[in-house]
Design an enzyme around this catalytic site. Sequence first.
Site, PDB file in Angstrom:
ATOM      1  N   GLY A 518       0.991  -1.238  -0.311  1.00 34.15           N
ATOM      2  CA  GLY A 518      -0.085   0.114  -0.182  1.00 34.15           C
ATOM      3  C   GLY A 518       0.359   0.822   0.160  1.00 34.15           C
ATOM      4  CB  SER A 520       1.504   3.388   4.432  1.00 35.85           C
ATOM      5  OG  SER A 520       0.679   2.378   4.697  1.00 35.85           O
ATOM      6  CE  LYS A 537       1.086  -1.209   5.732  1.00 40.36           C
ATOM      7  NZ  LYS A 537      -0.420  -0.419   5.535  1.00 40.36           N
ATOM      8  CG  ASP A 629      -5.967   4.261   2.034  1.00 39.85           C
ATOM      9  OD1 ASP A 629      -7.012   4.365   1.213  1.00 39.85           O
ATOM     10  OD2 ASP A 629      -4.681   4.351   2.016  1.00 39.85           O
TER      11      ASP A 629
END
Length: 814
Positions: A518, A520, A537, A629
């Site tokens: 994504g 970020s 992440k 988002d």
Amino acid sequence: MRAPFLFIVISLLLSSPFSSSTLLSITKGSSLFVEKPNKVLISPNGVFSSGFYPVGNNTYCFAIWYSQSLNDRSHTVVWMANRDRPVNGRHSKLSLLKTGNIILTDAYRLIVWATDTTTTSLAQLELYDTGNLVLHTLEGEILWQSFNSPTDTLLPLQPLTKNTMLVSSRSQNNYSSGFYKFYFDGDNVLRLRFDGLKVSSMYWPTPWLQPWENGRSTYNNSRIAILDPSGHFKSSDNFKFSAADMGTGPKRRLTLDVDGNLRLYSLNEKLSAWVVTWQAKSNPCTIHGICGPNSLCNYHRKGGRRCNCIPGFKMKNHTDWSYGCEPYFNLLCDEEAGFIKLPHLDCYGQDIAYFPNQTFERCKEKCSKDCNCKGFQFKYDRPNGYYLCYTKALLLGSSEGIEETMYIKLPKSNLSSYDKPTQELRLDCSQQVTTPLYRNYKKKKENSKVKFMLWFACGCGGVEIIGFLFVLYVLYRDRQRSRATEKGYLQVGSGFRKYTYAELKKATLNFSIEIGRGGSGVVYEGTLSDNRVAAIKRLTEANQGEEEFLAEVSTIGRLNHMNLIETWGYCVEGKHRLLVYEYMEHGSLAENITSNTLDWKKRFEIALGTAKGLAYLHEECLEWVLHCDVKPQNILLDSNYQPKVADFGLSKLFNRGNIGNSSFSRMRGTRGYMAPEWVFNLPITSKVDVYSYGVVMLEMITGRSPTGTVHAMDDNGGMEQRRLVTWVTEKMHETTGNGSWIEEIVDTAMDGEYDKNKMELLVRVALQCAEEDKNARPTMSKVVEMLLGHENDEFEKSSIPCIIDRATNESSCS
């Protein structure tokens, strides 16, 4: 006469461990040190003290407490600055800087709390006779005061306002934030709320009555309540009470206790003990979450409260009832189920569905066929003359003085073994241990080594460079020690684990298994040291400051909801910023839409669950969070295809007191899902998430991406392009009154197997969410209400259908 008087004074001073060295104020440039626990601030009348208070082994919080000790030699804490981020027993201090800011620093200068105040005038920190810790200038201007940020206690003359709330402690020995809140709701009414690990619910005043039926008024939006010194409490919503011993004299406090009950205490000076002089709930079993899920609560005046497990369940944690009970059995979805009857039990909230005018057998059949159903409530509705059926996804209830009856779902093969009275269970306090924070301090040797290197450089000349490099090495080594020390207290303070970069690199096989990407960052699959599979992440925005990042992940760790992804931990080392989440077996909603694995029922449950998760972020958690988002890639699906909203928290955090501040440094979101406010530079509110949710729902219904265009026929018979929202709106208006428009827009992968009424409801709700005007969009809680209110099959095609109020069984149309 003077000698006995002096003896009494000296005895009182020696009786308190905090009174051997007291201060009346702290001025600019001075500090209080944790290594000197006897050096504290004291109010002029001597009633209150403030300083470092021990909350565990080598663990402290900066607090305010009553100076007089109780009969067990403990002290009553009324306020804490850092209840969720305790500091070390060494190298920690509270400082009033020359800028006018008060900071609380842990070892190696990590700031864990600050007042964020500035002034050019002379200022001092002083503890008033009321128990209010005040930072003020010499001219009398108040820069900050503890009365504006209470913890679990309200003192006389301390106002409770729309910007403050009381939050209970986790337990008698754990001062961190608990599950219960006392605050003014959006309708200007004082309420008590249970915010558990998975569910949230209001339990006082009586939740099924309207405010005016509880004697409350919703018309005064000043939202202020205060307890006066004589024991009278009065609120702007017309709620008031008086202490049983009302009158001036006793020391008093209003505390939201760990069991969720709001109590007024008066101090009995002779007994050195607090006495309850008023309480909100006379029956503790009516407090939500008091015994945890899958449990029964019974209360007797002599024996007090007793918690037991529902038949077929066992106690999950023998030291804490908030964890409730877990099943002995493993009921498979296709396994035949049976039911046992439990009278005088009402399981509040967590309704899967509401079915009016049902027979017992039909209600039983609905729960049997639903894999998520744990039981059902079957009750007679006297005004309408028929029976009501409520199927439950979670068993949270009370069993004292309740007229309702619950039917609990169990394996039919051994149903008889569970149909017996439950054994009374009590907490095993012997197993409660205090886990010390990890500390590994060594005496610093930098000064002696530096001096040695300087003398050696003077004697040998040519080794100055070596000495310089050696000093750099020592500083680097001590920095690494501070990071290891941080790991212990941050784990206690935030509630989830800090991982090292090396651990996560090993868990992900050097970040080799990519499962998502994504704006970020990139998400990798990994296996942690405890064999849990996790989603890790790796954030790309590494320019964020360390303290800012730690503050945000601390907030994320306190957000708990069944439709939000659970955060297990984080990593912050140098430029590396990583978050560790639970792993979702079925990936994202985006993957499943394109793979055609979702039938109609799964899609409707995904719409409902996503709405619940966003409603929690916007309206229920301690700090309001805007996601910014919302898109299919950020809605993950577990093994049962239940949705969990991911990537929340790092976008924008809104403090309840500053919700009007909606400034963003840049646009956030993904093209096709972004609300018009971003484009036209309008104030950003929670309605941007509502817009994105509406677009996502339309994409899930139609199977068409909003980032592209839809080909539609124009007035001349040619083809032109349309946005997804515009195309669906036009299709609905072209064939109003004709059900065929639903068939034209629905994803062909469903092969026509769906409920047309509910599908039309979902489309209309989605279009209302995707309105250009943000004021025309509903809140996410309203979306949940609309979707839940239509589990029955009645539907008005002309507008959003009527909502059935469970408390009154009356309907209202919007």
